[in-house]
Motif scaffolding. Structure first.
Motif, mmCIF file in Angstrom:
data_model
loop_
_atom_site.group_PDB
_atom_site.id
_atom_site.type_symbol
_atom_site.label_atom_id
_atom_site.label_comp_id
_atom_site.label_asym_id
_atom_site.label_seq_id
_atom_site.Cartn_x
_atom_site.Cartn_y
_atom_site.Cartn_z
ATOM 1 N N GLY A 126 0.816 -1.206 0.000
ATOM 2 C CA GLY A 126 0.000 0.000 0.000
ATOM 3 C C GLY A 126 0.840 1.241 0.000
ATOM 4 N N SER A 127 0.303 2.282 0.577
ATOM 5 C CA SER A 127 0.900 3.617 0.520
ATOM 6 C C SER A 127 1.809 3.880 1.712
ATOM 7 N N ASN A 128 3.104 3.644 1.523
ATOM 8 C CA ASN A 128 4.067 3.925 2.589
ATOM 9 C C ASN A 128 4.238 5.421 2.812
ATOM 10 N N VAL A 129 4.157 6.202 1.733
ATOM 11 C CA VAL A 129 4.228 7.657 1.836
ATOM 12 C C VAL A 129 2.924 8.235 1.295
ATOM 13 N N ILE A 130 2.453 9.321 1.938
ATOM 14 C CA ILE A 130 1.172 9.917 1.564
ATOM 15 C C ILE A 130 1.293 11.430 1.453
ATOM 16 N N GLU A 131 0.365 12.010 0.701
ATOM 17 C CA GLU A 131 0.326 13.462 0.515
ATOM 18 C C GLU A 131 -1.084 13.845 0.098
ATOM 19 N N PHE A 132 -1.632 14.906 0.707
ATOM 20 C CA PHE A 132 -2.953 15.396 0.326
ATOM 21 C C PHE A 132 -2.868 16.298 -0.890
ATOM 22 N N SER A 133 -3.952 16.331 -1.654
ATOM 23 C CA SER A 133 -4.123 17.378 -2.659
ATOM 24 C C SER A 133 -4.563 18.619 -1.875
ATOM 25 N N LEU A 139 -6.434 11.984 -1.176
ATOM 26 C CA LEU A 139 -5.133 11.642 -0.626
ATOM 27 C C LEU A 139 -4.396 10.794 -1.661
ATOM 28 N N TYR A 140 -3.114 11.069 -1.840
ATOM 29 C CA TYR A 140 -2.277 10.295 -2.752
ATOM 30 C C TYR A 140 -1.290 9.473 -1.933
ATOM 31 N N GLY A 141 -0.933 8.307 -2.437
ATOM 32 C CA GLY A 141 0.017 7.469 -1.742
ATOM 33 C C GLY A 141 0.912 6.731 -2.712
ATOM 34 N N TYR A 142 2.066 6.311 -2.226
ATOM 35 C CA TYR A 142 3.025 5.592 -3.057
ATOM 36 C C TYR A 142 3.626 4.433 -2.274
ATOM 37 N N ASN A 143 3.708 3.289 -2.920
ATOM 38 C CA ASN A 143 4.336 2.099 -2.348
ATOM 39 C C ASN A 143 5.818 2.116 -2.726
ATOM 40 N N GLN A 144 6.660 2.462 -1.779
ATOM 41 C CA GLN A 144 8.101 2.520 -2.002
ATOM 42 C C GLN A 144 8.812 1.311 -1.404
ATOM 43 N N GLU A 145 8.033 0.300 -1.028
ATOM 44 C CA GLU A 145 8.589 -0.845 -0.306
ATOM 45 C C GLU A 145 8.719 -2.096 -1.155
ATOM 46 N N THR A 146 7.800 -2.304 -2.096
ATOM 47 C CA THR A 146 7.862 -3.496 -2.946
ATOM 48 C C THR A 146 7.907 -3.084 -4.412
ATOM 49 N N THR A 147 8.258 -4.013 -5.296
ATOM 50 C CA THR A 147 8.391 -3.695 -6.713
ATOM 51 C C THR A 147 7.067 -3.377 -7.394
ATOM 52 N N GLU A 148 5.959 -3.476 -6.702
ATOM 53 C CA GLU A 148 4.673 -3.038 -7.258
ATOM 54 C C GLU A 148 4.712 -1.538 -7.533
#
Length: 182
Positions: A126-133, A139-148
């Motif tokens: 899922g979203s390890n890092v998040i940021e609001f518009s 809310l936006y999120g990015y998975n920086q933990e797995t190759t997904e």
């Protein structure tokens, strides 16, 4: 700035003059900071306590401290990233993590004055890092933990937070990489 320890502390720094403000004692292991858009509150993620503490910036005093909950078999949730909802200084979105588990992601949850809203995103990927518009509903999120490497759009409402859609590494390279932030 946060200073680790037990107790830890927060020290305000004037960005123009570099002058240090009074030291504010907080709980054990401050690691993440998030400030409300009206500058009323500073939220501090406490890695030594699996909790969040709120600081009133007008009085420069530590106040509300709350736990992020836990999983009965894995243990407590810790702050991986957090953001204050735009226009709602009493509410924060938290990307939760487990310590000493891989993958560490434990879902995203929204807390109002320390009380968790019911709907949360799933853990694991899922979203390890998040940021609001600019809106508290997106809310936006990015998975920086797995190759997904999934980039997620999430909806935030009175029930909590849900994933609207995911753009992942198999669709192209919108964002890619371990440890990347947004």
């Amino acid at each position: 700035t946060s200073v680790p320890g037990n107790p830890g502390s927060i020290t305000p720094i004037d960005p123009v003059t570099g002058t240090l403000g009074p030291v504010i004692s907080v709980g054990n292991g401050p690691v993440k900071l998030a400030i409300s858009d009206n500058r009323q509150f500073l939220y501090v993620g406490l890695d030594g306590e699996a909790s969040v503490q709120r600081i009133d910036l007008a009085t420069q005093t530590a106040g509300l401290k709350f736990s992020l909950g836990s999983d009965p078999s894995i243990g407590p949730f810790f702050v991986e990233d957090m953001e204050v909802l735009p226009g709602s200084p009493q509410s924060i979105a938290v990307s939760r993590k487990y310590n000493n588990v891989s993958p560490r992601h434990a879902g995203v949850a929204v807390y109002d004055n320390g009380v968790q809203r019911l709907a949360t995103t799933l853990g694991h990927t899922g979203s390890n890092v998040i940021e609001f518009s600019a809106l508290s509903s997106r809310l936006y999120g990015y998975n920086q933990e797995t190759t997904e490497f999934g980039y997620r759009r999430m909806t935030v409402d009175a029930s909590g937070v849900t994933v609207l859609d995911v753009f992942d590494s198999f669709m192209g390279d919108l964002i890619s990489g371990f440890g990347v932030d947004i």
